[in-house]
Design a protein around this motif. Sequence first.
Motif, PDB file in Angstrom:
ATOM      1  N   ILE A   1      50.005  77.742  67.117  1.00  0.00           N
ATOM      2  CA  ILE A   1      49.668  76.679  66.164  1.00  0.00           C
ATOM      3  C   ILE A   1      50.136  77.025  64.754  1.00  0.00           C
ATOM      4  CG2 ILE A   1      47.755  75.324  65.227  1.00  0.00           C
ATOM      5  CD1 ILE A   1      46.062  76.068  67.533  1.00  0.00           C
TER       6      ILE A   1
ATOM      7  N   ILE B   1      42.067  73.463  61.318  1.00  0.00           N
ATOM      8  CA  ILE B   1      42.780  73.060  62.532  1.00  0.00           C
ATOM      9  C   ILE B   1      42.315  71.670  62.978  1.00  0.00           C
ATOM     10  CG2 ILE B   1      43.107  73.584  64.999  1.00  0.00           C
ATOM     11  CD1 ILE B   1      42.963  76.593  64.195  1.00  0.00           C
TER      12      ILE B   1
ATOM     13  N   LEU C   1      25.846  75.070  67.005  1.00  0.00           N
ATOM     14  CA  LEU C   1      26.943  75.522  66.154  1.00  0.00           C
ATOM     15  C   LEU C   1      27.026  74.609  64.933  1.00  0.00           C
ATOM     16  CD1 LEU C   1      29.770  76.348  68.709  1.00  0.00           C
ATOM     17  CD2 LEU C   1      28.766  77.941  67.089  1.00  0.00           C
TER      18      LEU C   1
ATOM     19  N   LYS D   1      47.475  82.100  71.399  1.00  0.00           N
ATOM     20  CA  LYS D   1      47.210  80.672  71.279  1.00  0.00           C
ATOM     21  C   LYS D   1      47.252  80.240  69.813  1.00  0.00           C
ATOM     22  CE  LYS D   1      43.479  77.408  72.319  1.00  0.00           C
ATOM     23  NZ  LYS D   1      43.714  76.432  73.385  1.00  0.00           N
TER      24      LYS D   1
ATOM     25  N   LEU E   1      35.657  82.171  66.628  1.00  0.00           N
ATOM     26  CA  LEU E   1      35.118  81.047  67.401  1.00  0.00           C
ATOM     27  C   LEU E   1      35.690  81.015  68.819  1.00  0.00           C
ATOM     28  CD1 LEU E   1      34.985  78.049  64.914  1.00  0.00           C
ATOM     29  CD2 LEU E   1      33.088  79.007  66.201  1.00  0.00           C
ATOM     30  N   HIS E   2      36.982  81.286  68.927  1.00  0.00           N
ATOM     31  CA  HIS E   2      37.578  81.321  70.263  1.00  0.00           C
ATOM     32  C   HIS E   2      36.977  82.445  71.096  1.00  0.00           C
ATOM     33  CE1 HIS E   2      40.539  78.190  70.653  1.00  0.00           C
ATOM     34  NE2 HIS E   2      40.978  78.422  69.422  1.00  0.00           N
TER      35      HIS E   2
ATOM     36  N   TYR F   1      29.463  73.138  63.807  1.00  0.00           N
ATOM     37  CA  TYR F   1      30.483  72.113  63.956  1.00  0.00           C
ATOM     38  C   TYR F   1      30.079  71.080  64.991  1.00  0.00           C
ATOM     39  CZ  TYR F   1      33.379  75.448  61.424  1.00  0.00           C
ATOM     40  OH  TYR F   1      33.869  76.297  60.482  1.00  0.00           O
TER      41      TYR F   1
ATOM     42  N   CYS G   1      37.099  82.543  54.986  1.00  0.00           N
ATOM     43  CA  CYS G   1      36.528  81.355  55.613  1.00  0.00           C
ATOM     44  C   CYS G   1      35.202  81.664  56.295  1.00  0.00           C
ATOM     45  CB  CYS G   1      37.486  80.807  56.673  1.00  0.00           C
ATOM     46  SG  CYS G   1      39.096  80.466  56.022  1.00  0.00           S
TER      47      CYS G   1
ATOM     48  N   MET H   1      34.839  70.659  67.461  1.00  0.00           N
ATOM     49  CA  MET H   1      35.128  71.716  68.426  1.00  0.00           C
ATOM     50  C   MET H   1      36.205  71.277  69.413  1.00  0.00           C
ATOM     51  SD  MET H   1      33.660  74.386  67.490  1.00  0.00           S
ATOM     52  CE  MET H   1      33.803  75.540  68.853  1.00  0.00           C
TER      53      MET H   1
ATOM     54  N   PHE I   1      39.406  71.504  67.654  1.00  0.00           N
ATOM     55  CA  PHE I   1      39.730  72.914  67.419  1.00  0.00           C
ATOM     56  C   PHE I   1      40.268  73.555  68.703  1.00  0.00           C
ATOM     57  CE2 PHE I   1      37.903  77.324  67.646  1.00  0.00           C
ATOM     58  CZ  PHE I   1      38.858  77.925  66.839  1.00  0.00           C
ATOM     59  N   LYS I   2      39.590  73.254  69.793  1.00  0.00           N
ATOM     60  CA  LYS I   2      39.997  73.852  71.088  1.00  0.00           C
ATOM     61  C   LYS I   2      41.319  73.279  71.569  1.00  0.00           C
ATOM     62  CE  LYS I   2      35.686  73.666  73.042  1.00  0.00           C
ATOM     63  NZ  LYS I   2      34.761  73.539  74.163  1.00  0.00           N
ATOM     64  N   ASN I   3      41.438  71.968  71.460  1.00  0.00           N
ATOM     65  CA  ASN I   3      42.667  71.304  71.930  1.00  0.00           C
ATOM     66  C   ASN I   3      43.263  70.434  70.832  1.00  0.00           C
ATOM     67  OD1 ASN I   3      42.388  72.199  74.752  1.00  0.00           O
ATOM     68  ND2 ASN I   3      40.564  70.898  74.708  1.00  0.00           N
ATOM     69  N   PRO I   4      43.847  71.068  69.844  1.00  0.00           N
ATOM     70  CA  PRO I   4      44.385  70.270  68.733  1.00  0.00           C
ATOM     71  C   PRO I   4      45.526  69.361  69.196  1.00  0.00           C
ATOM     72  CG  PRO I   4      44.962  72.599  68.486  1.00  0.00           C
ATOM     73  CD  PRO I   4      44.020  72.508  69.643  1.00  0.00           C
TER      74      PRO I   4
ATOM     75  N   GLU J   1      43.971  83.323  61.557  1.00  0.00           N
ATOM     76  CA  GLU J   1      42.806  83.394  60.678  1.00  0.00           C
ATOM     77  C   GLU J   1      41.577  83.849  61.462  1.00  0.00           C
ATOM     78  OE1 GLU J   1      39.262  82.560  58.890  1.00  0.00           O
ATOM     79  OE2 GLU J   1      39.937  81.229  60.505  1.00  0.00           O
ATOM     80  N   GLY J   2      40.754  84.661  60.797  1.00  0.00           N
ATOM     81  CA  GLY J   2      39.623  85.319  61.443  1.00  0.00           C
ATOM     82  C   GLY J   2      38.546  84.411  62.016  1.00  0.00           C
ATOM     83  N   GLU J   3      38.183  83.355  61.289  1.00  0.00           N
ATOM     84  CA  GLU J   3      37.110  82.509  61.806  1.00  0.00           C
ATOM     85  C   GLU J   3      37.542  81.801  63.085  1.00  0.00           C
ATOM     86  OE1 GLU J   3      34.324  78.828  60.360  1.00  0.00           O
ATOM     87  OE2 GLU J   3      36.361  78.621  61.061  1.00  0.00           O
ATOM     88  N   SER J   4      38.812  81.410  63.125  1.00  0.00           N
ATOM     89  CA  SER J   4      39.329  80.787  64.344  1.00  0.00           C
ATOM     90  C   SER J   4      39.311  81.772  65.511  1.00  0.00           C
ATOM     91  CB  SER J   4      40.765  80.297  64.115  1.00  0.00           C
ATOM     92  OG  SER J   4      40.761  79.170  63.284  1.00  0.00           O
TER      93      SER J   4
ATOM     94  N   CYS K   1      41.218  78.146  59.520  1.00  0.00           N
ATOM     95  CA  CYS K   1      39.963  78.218  60.269  1.00  0.00           C
ATOM     96  C   CYS K   1      39.758  76.945  61.083  1.00  0.00           C
ATOM     97  CB  CYS K   1      38.819  78.438  59.298  1.00  0.00           C
ATOM     98  SG  CYS K   1      38.664  77.134  58.081  1.00  0.00           S
ATOM     99  N   ALA K   2      38.637  76.879  61.753  1.00  0.00           N
ATOM    100  CA  ALA K   2      38.367  75.777  62.669  1.00  0.00           C
ATOM    101  C   ALA K   2      38.433  74.412  61.981  1.00  0.00           C
ATOM    102  CB  ALA K   2      37.011  75.971  63.329  1.00  0.00           C
ATOM    103  N   SER K   3      37.849  74.286  60.791  1.00  0.00           N
ATOM    104  CA  SER K   3      37.853  72.981  60.106  1.00  0.00           C
ATOM    105  C   SER K   3      39.263  72.571  59.744  1.00  0.00           C
ATOM    106  CB  SER K   3      37.058  73.016  58.806  1.00  0.00           C
ATOM    107  OG  SER K   3      36.091  73.968  58.836  1.00  0.00           O
TER     108      SER K   3
ATOM    109  N   MET L   1      33.533  81.413  72.268  1.00  0.00           N
ATOM    110  CA  MET L   1      33.582  80.509  73.422  1.00  0.00           C
ATOM    111  C   MET L   1      33.828  81.279  74.719  1.00  0.00           C
ATOM    112  SD  MET L   1      35.545  77.091  72.123  1.00  0.00           S
ATOM    113  CE  MET L   1      36.769  77.660  71.009  1.00  0.00           C
TER     114      MET L   1
END
Lengths: 212, 388
Positions: B381, A68, A4, B377, B311-312, A6, B326, A11, A14-17, B305-308, A64-66, B315
């Motif tokens: 946030i 968060i 990935l 979830k 990614l979830h 990231y 994004c 990650m 991102f998963k557990n902020p 947001e879509g990218e989040s 997005c992930a970054s 997973m």
Amino acid sequence: MTQLPYTETVMEHFKNPQNVGRIENPDAKSVEGSPSCGDMVALYLLVDEDTQTITDIKFESYGCASNIATGSIITELAKGRTLEKAKDITWKEATEALGGLPPIKTHCSILAVDGLRAAIENYEEKHGLVKERVPTTKNVVVKRLKRVMNPIVGLDLVRTKLVDDIEVEDGVVRVEIKLAEDHQFAPNIREEIHEKLDHLWDVEKVVVTYEA
Amino acid sequence: MFGDLVYLDNSAATRLDERVLEAMRPYFLETYAVATSQFGYSAGIESREALEGARESIAARLGAKREEFLFTSGSTESSNMALKGVALALGEKKGRHIITTKIEDFPVLYSARSLGRRGFEITYLDVDETGRLDLDQLRDAIQAETILVSVQAANQEIATLQDIESIAKICQERDALFHTDATHTFPRLPLNVGEVPVDLVTVASHLIHGPKGVGGLYVRERTPLTKWMDGGFQEFNLRAGAENIPGAVGFAKAVELVTLEETSRLRDMRDRLTERLLGIPHARLNGHPSLRLPHNTNVSFRFVEGESILLHLDMRGFAVSTGSACFSRSLEASHVIMGIGGNHEQAHGSVRFTFGRFNTMDDVDAVAGAITEVIEKLREISPLGKDE
């Protein structure tokens, strides 16, 4: 296993902020948003008035992930620091703590860093700690453009020499960038420049021009 | 392959059907000669027969003649060929005006943009909030200098179908050529060029469980089209290059395997998923509620947001797509969502689910359950949506 873009640390955050949520009656707060990307970060601070130390900090992210992950790491870095020390937290420090971010994603992560500074400024304003309003000069513009990322390499516009020329006159700021108007990232960079300059108190208009 | 992956991005690429692979195999290992003329050696003649057989069967599905169908390297090439080929053929003779829509896929949109930089005048028509083109607006836009109108059969992201038959008739009346990008409809939804006066049609193999890198362009007889891939005399001297015979055979097989029963099964999955997703608070369907591709659901979820989301879901073993800035390579929000009058927020939280042959109703339930959790979830946030 697929690689990935990231790091594992990103990650994990991102998963557990960490420090997610709101603080009711915070001593300071900020909301930073980017109209181009659409990401948004809200930050809440509790500050010990005697020691000027951040005793609690929480964030919320619409991003997005970054975004968060940076919110998570920056709140961890800031917690327990004095306001002065927390102000020194740079985007670079945050990204390094995350083990790095893909260049194209830096602009999403810088929001959280800006958010922290804005929250601290908010505290200073409330407590009469602000200095006079600074007029917008070429230097101020350069400084602000250092917070606009060049998504090609993930470093700022100034450092990557994408800014060709800056003019400040009668409330009009002109920024010439060294990219063709139809470059893949030109619209994104233009939006981000506006975002960093439009709201300055003595700026009436921001004009972004491109390479001919 | 991908283990337990539930793949719901079939409008981006599809898994090859084994029957297609079997049909292609001999043309890699046995009949690998170049397709020669009828005066060539026998292995080449055999290759040519395979190529022409594939051509004939795909052309038949369109109601076209064999010699009206060209093989290309995919829909990108087909659309480039249609727009630039017509522009080169008629730019000097008839006019330099081209009409298209704001929500076309990139091959058409950027071919038009590139022609726009070379002295052509391009009109990008608006669509309504469901993605439909207003036919009166189109009628008014066509001028004497208009050489080509290009309107997609269905949208790649929000699935909205256009009224290709009416558009074709308007173009015919007004003496403009008409191209449609049918990448997402062919051959699932009927298009018969014998009944619909369309001049050029882009089709592709990679979204119907055929091989990637193969597509086609239907070119109505006597349509002015300048060759721009120069080289040999292949494809009726309109597109040079050694023919991709296994690809053509695979494409024909893939077309053959698409049935009405299957399409109706995809539609059932789509409808069930749409219903479940719209049960999530603050969710809205993107695109037209009924005039849409049978295998596409596209929903925007507010405050996330879509990218989040993506990614979830990844997973949890699901592959989907989003219109969020994004996620895009240019960091721009989907031009389609923006084109239907949507804002950044609508693009930001948009998720596209597209079904294919290998999906089942179990996938629908599984992804609906997973995304419900993910949205919940991420909304926890989010700074937005809590005060309502």
